[in-house]
Design a protein around this motif. Structure first.
Motif, PDB file in Angstrom:
ATOM      1  N   ASP A  75       0.837  -1.212   0.000  1.00 29.08           N
ATOM      2  CA  ASP A  75       0.000   0.000   0.000  1.00 29.08           C
ATOM      3  C   ASP A  75       0.865   1.254   0.000  1.00 29.08           C
ATOM      4  O   ASP A  75       0.534   2.238   0.654  1.00 29.08           O
ATOM      5  N   TRP A  76       1.957   1.236  -0.709  1.00 29.34           N
ATOM      6  CA  TRP A  76       2.949   2.298  -0.581  1.00 29.34           C
ATOM      7  C   TRP A  76       2.394   3.686  -0.920  1.00 29.34           C
ATOM      8  O   TRP A  76       2.817   4.684  -0.335  1.00 29.34           O
ATOM      9  N   GLU A  77       1.410   3.739  -1.808  1.00 28.08           N
ATOM     10  CA  GLU A  77       0.897   5.064  -2.181  1.00 28.08           C
ATOM     11  C   GLU A  77       0.185   5.742  -1.012  1.00 28.08           C
ATOM     12  O   GLU A  77       0.101   6.968  -0.958  1.00 28.08           O
ATOM     13  N   LYS A  78      -0.305   4.914  -0.064  1.00 25.01           N
ATOM     14  CA  LYS A  78      -0.962   5.486   1.118  1.00 25.01           C
ATOM     15  C   LYS A  78       0.030   6.228   2.011  1.00 25.01           C
ATOM     16  O   LYS A  78      -0.361   6.943   2.923  1.00 25.01           O
ATOM     17  N   GLN A  79       1.314   5.988   1.780  1.00 26.64           N
ATOM     18  CA  GLN A  79       2.346   6.676   2.577  1.00 26.64           C
ATOM     19  C   GLN A  79       2.590   8.093   2.059  1.00 26.64           C
ATOM     20  O   GLN A  79       3.451   8.811   2.566  1.00 26.64           O
ATOM     21  N   GLY A  80       1.873   8.463   1.019  1.00 34.95           N
ATOM     22  CA  GLY A  80       2.042   9.811   0.468  1.00 34.95           C
ATOM     23  C   GLY A  80       3.300   9.957  -0.365  1.00 34.95           C
ATOM     24  O   GLY A  80       3.777  11.063  -0.603  1.00 34.95           O
ATOM     25  N   LYS A  81       3.846   8.830  -0.819  1.00 34.24           N
ATOM     26  CA  LYS A  81       5.077   8.870  -1.612  1.00 34.24           C
ATOM     27  C   LYS A  81       4.753   8.801  -3.096  1.00 34.24           C
ATOM     28  O   LYS A  81       3.699   8.309  -3.502  1.00 34.24           O
ATOM     29  N   THR A  82       5.685   9.274  -3.889  1.00 35.97           N
ATOM     30  CA  THR A  82       5.472   9.245  -5.342  1.00 35.97           C
ATOM     31  C   THR A  82       6.322   8.173  -6.023  1.00 35.97           C
ATOM     32  O   THR A  82       6.174   7.934  -7.213  1.00 35.97           O
ATOM     33  N   ASN A  83       7.205   7.554  -5.272  1.00 26.52           N
ATOM     34  CA  ASN A  83       8.125   6.576  -5.856  1.00 26.52           C
ATOM     35  C   ASN A  83       8.365   5.462  -4.836  1.00 26.52           C
ATOM     36  O   ASN A  83       8.932   5.703  -3.771  1.00 26.52           O
ATOM     37  N   ARG A  84       7.933   4.258  -5.169  1.00 32.25           N
ATOM     38  CA  ARG A  84       8.034   3.143  -4.216  1.00 32.25           C
ATOM     39  C   ARG A  84       9.488   2.816  -3.861  1.00 32.25           C
ATOM     40  O   ARG A  84       9.831   2.564  -2.699  1.00 32.25           O
ATOM     41  N   CYS A  85      10.348   2.795  -4.859  1.00 31.03           N
ATOM     42  CA  CYS A  85      11.739   2.427  -4.579  1.00 31.03           C
ATOM     43  C   CYS A  85      12.459   3.516  -3.790  1.00 31.03           C
ATOM     44  O   CYS A  85      13.304   3.222  -2.935  1.00 31.03           O
ATOM     45  N   SER A  86      12.104   4.760  -4.040  1.00 32.71           N
ATOM     46  CA  SER A  86      12.683   5.843  -3.257  1.00 32.71           C
ATOM     47  C   SER A  86      12.309   5.681  -1.783  1.00 32.71           C
ATOM     48  O   SER A  86      13.145   5.846  -0.885  1.00 32.71           O
ATOM     49  N   MET A  87      11.043   5.322  -1.538  1.00 30.59           N
ATOM     50  CA  MET A  87      10.594   5.073  -0.163  1.00 30.59           C
ATOM     51  C   MET A  87      11.423   3.947   0.463  1.00 30.59           C
ATOM     52  O   MET A  87      11.802   4.004   1.633  1.00 30.59           O
ATOM     53  N   CYS A  88      11.700   2.965  -0.336  1.00 32.03           N
ATOM     54  CA  CYS A  88      12.465   1.790   0.116  1.00 32.03           C
ATOM     55  C   CYS A  88      13.900   2.180   0.492  1.00 32.03           C
ATOM     56  O   CYS A  88      14.419   1.785   1.541  1.00 32.03           O
ATOM     57  N   TYR A  89      14.538   2.947  -0.364  1.00 27.68           N
ATOM     58  CA  TYR A  89      15.913   3.390  -0.080  1.00 27.68           C
ATOM     59  C   TYR A  89      15.931   4.291   1.163  1.00 27.68           C
ATOM     60  O   TYR A  89      16.822   4.186   2.009  1.00 27.68           O
ATOM     61  N   GLU A  90      14.957   5.199   1.226  1.00 28.59           N
ATOM     62  CA  GLU A  90      14.870   6.117   2.371  1.00 28.59           C
ATOM     63  C   GLU A  90      14.754   5.319   3.667  1.00 28.59           C
ATOM     64  O   GLU A  90      15.426   5.624   4.655  1.00 28.59           O
ATOM     65  N   SER A  91      13.883   4.349   3.648  1.00 31.62           N
ATOM     66  CA  SER A  91      13.651   3.552   4.851  1.00 31.62           C
ATOM     67  C   SER A  91      14.934   2.867   5.306  1.00 31.62           C
ATOM     68  O   SER A  91      15.345   2.963   6.469  1.00 31.62           O
ATOM     69  N   ARG A  92      15.573   2.180   4.384  1.00 28.88           N
ATOM     70  CA  ARG A  92      16.723   1.362   4.786  1.00 28.88           C
ATOM     71  C   ARG A  92      17.960   2.200   5.086  1.00 28.88           C
ATOM     72  O   ARG A  92      18.667   1.949   6.054  1.00 28.88           O
ATOM     73  N   LEU A  93      18.207   3.212   4.285  1.00 32.98           N
ATOM     74  CA  LEU A  93      19.389   4.041   4.552  1.00 32.98           C
ATOM     75  C   LEU A  93      19.181   4.922   5.783  1.00 32.98           C
ATOM     76  O   LEU A  93      20.125   5.175   6.538  1.00 32.98           O
ATOM     77  N   GLY A  94      17.941   5.400   5.968  1.00 34.05           N
ATOM     78  CA  GLY A  94      17.678   6.230   7.146  1.00 34.05           C
ATOM     79  C   GLY A  94      17.909   5.456   8.428  1.00 34.05           C
ATOM     80  O   GLY A  94      18.539   5.947   9.375  1.00 34.05           O
ATOM     81  N   LYS A  95      17.412   4.231   8.451  1.00 37.36           N
ATOM     82  CA  LYS A  95      17.579   3.408   9.651  1.00 37.36           C
ATOM     83  C   LYS A  95      19.047   3.011   9.833  1.00 37.36           C
ATOM     84  O   LYS A  95      19.553   2.952  10.953  1.00 37.36           O
ATOM     85  N   THR A  96      19.734   2.750   8.754  1.00 35.30           N
ATOM     86  CA  THR A  96      21.159   2.384   8.853  1.00 35.30           C
ATOM     87  C   THR A  96      21.981   3.557   9.384  1.00 35.30           C
ATOM     88  O   THR A  96      22.861   3.382  10.238  1.00 35.30           O
ATOM     89  N   ALA A  97      21.686   4.741   8.892  1.00 39.99           N
ATOM     90  CA  ALA A  97      22.422   5.923   9.369  1.00 39.99           C
ATOM     91  C   ALA A  97      22.168   6.135  10.860  1.00 39.99           C
ATOM     92  O   ALA A  97      23.100   6.423  11.628  1.00 39.99           O
ATOM     93  N   ALA A  98      20.907   5.990  11.272  1.00 37.52           N
ATOM     94  CA  ALA A  98      20.583   6.170  12.690  1.00 37.52           C
ATOM     95  C   ALA A  98      21.313   5.135  13.543  1.00 37.52           C
ATOM     96  O   ALA A  98      21.830   5.449  14.623  1.00 37.52           O
ATOM     97  N   LYS A  99      21.360   3.903  13.058  1.00 35.42           N
ATOM     98  CA  LYS A  99      22.055   2.845  13.807  1.00 35.42           C
ATOM     99  C   LYS A  99      23.564   3.119  13.856  1.00 35.42           C
ATOM    100  O   LYS A  99      24.208   2.935  14.892  1.00 35.42           O
ATOM    101  N   ALA A 100      24.116   3.578  12.754  1.00 40.12           N
ATOM    102  CA  ALA A 100      25.550   3.896  12.727  1.00 40.12           C
ATOM    103  C   ALA A 100      25.873   5.005  13.728  1.00 40.12           C
ATOM    104  O   ALA A 100      26.880   4.936  14.453  1.00 40.12           O
TER     105      ALA A 100
END
Ligand code: SF4
Length: 191
Positions: A75-100
């Protein structure tokens, strides 16, 4: 002092070549599994198992985040995003940066940058944004020339090599959908 690096890894096969290259440097490398997009849970576990095997073989620490939220990617469009893969990269890199940052590391990067099927420039841009946010270095690394080599290394290691990117939509769109679903049914029956 040795540089401390957190490598986000989406699976074992994609980690093969980046780890080979990173291990040539004098750095402390920790591997991080955070892939909430992967559908279904049997696949999430299967990819983790391959990474566990590889990191154990290389004697590296693996940190596992147990988050599995594949419905968000359906249901990625419900997240208010325009690009599913961009949402995916944001999610994983954002969490990785926070963990680092939480672990006091100097830098982070992702195995997503070994795949010729991913948007390298978009991943770099997102990684750089999070690096700035957390005062870290984002090691944008173009590992794509080693993609085939990494896949061959995974074959030699006996690792399972997936035939779809990870989310439910990528599974639906895979040319191998029927075979993947049969395999997953078999895995589910074993669990
Ligand atoms: S295709 Fe791959 S990168 Fe794009 S949303 Fe699905 S899992 Fe994420």
């Amino acid at each position: 002092m040795r540089k401390k690096i957190l490598l986000h890894a989406c699976c074992g096969p994609c980690a093969e070549y980046p780890l080979q290259e990173l291990l040539k440097s004098d750095a402390d490398i920790t591997v991080y599994y955070f892939n909430p997009n992967i559908h279904p849970i049997e696949e999430w576990k299967r990819r983790l198992a391959q990474l566990e095997y590889l990191t154990a073989r290389l004697g590296l620490e693996l940190i596992v985040d147990g988050t599995s939220e594949p419905d968000i990617w359906i249901d990625w469009e419900k997240q208010g995003k325009t690009n599913r893969c961009s949402m995916c990269y944001e999610s994983r890199l954002g969490k990785t940066a926070a963990k680092a940052a939480e672990l006091g590391m100097d830098a982070f990067l992702s195995t997503l940058q070994v795949s010729p099927y991913q948007d390298f420039d978009l991943i770099t841009s997102i990684g750089n944004n999070y690096a700035e946010k957390y005062s870290l270095e984002y090691m944008a690394s173009d590992f794509r020339s080693g993609f085939r080599q990494g896949q061959n290394m995974a074959r030699e290691d006996g690792l399972y090599r997936q035939k779809y990117c990870g989310c439910a939509i990528s599974l639906e769109n895979s040319d191998f959908r029927e075979k993947i679903l049969r395999d997953l049914e078999g895995l589910a029956a074993q669990q």
